[in-house]
Design a protein around this motif. Sequence first.
Motif, mmCIF file in Angstrom:
data_model
loop_
_atom_site.group_PDB
_atom_site.id
_atom_site.type_symbol
_atom_site.label_atom_id
_atom_site.label_comp_id
_atom_site.label_asym_id
_atom_site.label_seq_id
_atom_site.Cartn_x
_atom_site.Cartn_y
_atom_site.Cartn_z
ATOM 1 N N ARG A 80 0.848 -1.189 0.000
ATOM 2 C CA ARG A 80 0.000 0.000 0.000
ATOM 3 C C ARG A 80 0.885 1.241 0.000
ATOM 4 N N THR A 81 0.279 2.372 -0.292
ATOM 5 C CA THR A 81 1.020 3.631 -0.183
ATOM 6 C C THR A 81 1.122 4.000 1.295
ATOM 7 N N ILE A 82 2.024 4.907 1.601
ATOM 8 C CA ILE A 82 2.196 5.334 2.994
ATOM 9 C C ILE A 82 0.925 6.008 3.498
ATOM 10 N N HIS A 83 0.312 6.858 2.665
ATOM 11 C CA HIS A 83 -0.904 7.558 3.091
ATOM 12 C C HIS A 83 -2.062 6.586 3.304
ATOM 13 N N ALA A 84 -2.185 5.598 2.426
ATOM 14 C CA ALA A 84 -3.242 4.596 2.598
ATOM 15 C C ALA A 84 -2.993 3.776 3.864
ATOM 16 N N THR A 85 -1.743 3.500 4.151
ATOM 17 C CA THR A 85 -1.395 2.740 5.352
ATOM 18 C C THR A 85 -1.671 3.551 6.608
ATOM 19 N N GLU A 86 -1.368 4.847 6.575
ATOM 20 C CA GLU A 86 -1.663 5.698 7.730
ATOM 21 C C GLU A 86 -3.167 5.761 7.981
ATOM 22 N N ALA A 87 -3.947 5.851 6.909
ATOM 23 C CA ALA A 87 -5.407 5.877 7.061
ATOM 24 C C ALA A 87 -5.907 4.541 7.614
ATOM 25 N N LEU A 88 -5.368 3.440 7.093
ATOM 26 C CA LEU A 88 -5.739 2.115 7.590
ATOM 27 C C LEU A 88 -5.359 1.972 9.057
ATOM 28 N N LEU A 89 -4.197 2.457 9.423
ATOM 29 C CA LEU A 89 -3.732 2.386 10.807
ATOM 30 C C LEU A 89 -4.665 3.181 11.731
ATOM 31 N N THR A 90 -5.106 4.340 11.286
ATOM 32 C CA THR A 90 -6.035 5.150 12.081
ATOM 33 C C THR A 90 -7.352 4.410 12.278
ATOM 34 N N ARG A 91 -7.879 3.832 11.210
ATOM 35 C CA ARG A 91 -9.140 3.078 11.325
ATOM 36 C C ARG A 91 -8.965 1.845 12.200
ATOM 37 N N ALA A 92 -7.826 1.167 12.063
ATOM 38 C CA ALA A 92 -7.568 -0.039 12.851
ATOM 39 C C ALA A 92 -7.454 0.295 14.332
ATOM 40 N N LYS A 93 -6.766 1.389 14.658
ATOM 41 C CA LYS A 93 -6.638 1.795 16.067
ATOM 42 C C LYS A 93 -8.005 2.149 16.645
ATOM 43 N N THR A 94 -8.839 2.815 15.847
ATOM 44 C CA THR A 94 -10.180 3.172 16.306
ATOM 45 C C THR A 94 -11.007 1.915 16.569
ATOM 46 N N ALA A 95 -10.955 0.972 15.639
ATOM 47 C CA ALA A 95 -11.707 -0.282 15.810
ATOM 48 C C ALA A 95 -11.184 -1.068 17.006
ATOM 49 N N PHE A 96 -9.864 -1.090 17.172
ATOM 50 C CA PHE A 96 -9.274 -1.799 18.304
ATOM 51 C C PHE A 96 -9.713 -1.156 19.614
ATOM 52 N N ARG A 97 -9.609 0.165 19.697
ATOM 53 C CA ARG A 97 -9.970 0.878 20.913
ATOM 54 C C ARG A 97 -11.431 0.618 21.274
ATOM 55 N N ARG A 98 -12.303 0.699 20.279
ATOM 56 C CA ARG A 98 -13.729 0.490 20.530
ATOM 57 C C ARG A 98 -13.976 -0.921 21.070
ATOM 58 N N SER A 99 -13.382 -1.921 20.418
ATOM 59 C CA SER A 99 -13.568 -3.309 20.861
ATOM 60 C C SER A 99 -12.921 -3.559 22.210
ATOM 61 N N TYR A 100 -11.763 -2.976 22.429
ATOM 62 C CA TYR A 100 -11.042 -3.168 23.690
ATOM 63 C C TYR A 100 -11.840 -2.583 24.858
ATOM 64 N N GLN A 101 -12.412 -1.419 24.638
ATOM 65 C CA GLN A 101 -13.205 -0.778 25.693
ATOM 66 C C GLN A 101 -14.499 -1.546 25.949
ATOM 67 N N GLU A 102 -15.138 -2.038 24.885
ATOM 68 C CA GLU A 102 -16.364 -2.839 25.052
ATOM 69 C C GLU A 102 -16.046 -4.131 25.788
ATOM 70 N N GLU A 103 -14.935 -4.764 25.453
ATOM 71 C CA GLU A 103 -14.489 -5.985 26.123
ATOM 72 C C GLU A 103 -14.262 -5.713 27.610
ATOM 73 N N GLY A 104 -13.701 -4.550 27.920
ATOM 74 C CA GLY A 104 -13.443 -4.177 29.303
ATOM 75 C C GLY A 104 -14.722 -3.962 30.085
ATOM 76 N N ARG A 105 -15.736 -3.395 29.421
ATOM 77 C CA ARG A 105 -17.019 -3.180 30.100
ATOM 78 C C ARG A 105 -17.731 -4.508 30.353
ATOM 79 N N ASP A 106 -17.568 -5.456 29.416
ATOM 80 C CA ASP A 106 -18.225 -6.767 29.546
ATOM 81 C C ASP A 106 -17.571 -7.619 30.624
ATOM 82 N N ALA A 107 -16.290 -7.361 30.893
ATOM 83 C CA ALA A 107 -15.547 -8.226 31.829
ATOM 84 C C ALA A 107 -15.949 -8.028 33.254
#
Length: 173
Positions: free
Chosen positions: A146-173
């Motif tokens: 991928r291009t660097i810009h596409a990778t940075e955008a993917l990384l931003t989306r991935a971090k957002t998805a991870f954070r959302r799931s991680y926080q939901e997992e923490g609330r469920d625990a």
Amino acid sequence: MTEPRVQPDPAFALLGLYEKALPEVYGYLLARCGDRVLAEELTSETFLGAVAACRKEHAPPVSTPWLIGVARHKLADHWRRAGREQRGLRLVHDAECDVEDPWDEQLDALRARQVLETLTVSHQAVLTLRYVDGLPVRDVAAHLGRTIHATEALLTRAKTAFRRSYQEEGRDA
């Protein structure tokens, strides 16, 4: 009459290293994909690819770090293939990213691994290469094709998805 000159097969150097490098290559892959069967398949692909690479002209010297690099490429190839398959099966809607950065907090490793496995293949790939392997975004982009810009955008989306799931997992625990 002179004796014919036969060049030894460069792959024999790999054979000598095989027993020592096999556990390290397998361990590297298993730690990143979390699936024993997949790690075994990728380990096999790594050594087959290494044999082919050894036989090329101007091949690098065979070593365990070089084999780990081959394994990293095989894992990235797997993630690209899986990502293409996943895109062919369903349309993924990406949410907008929040300003807050979850990477500043300490993560529970087991919970983080579980959350990572729930993400899309492309998100797993970019997060693993960037934060587990510690590669700069430029190298992550090269591994993922991928291009660097596409990778940075993917990384931003991935971090957002991870954070959302991680926080939901923490609330469920």
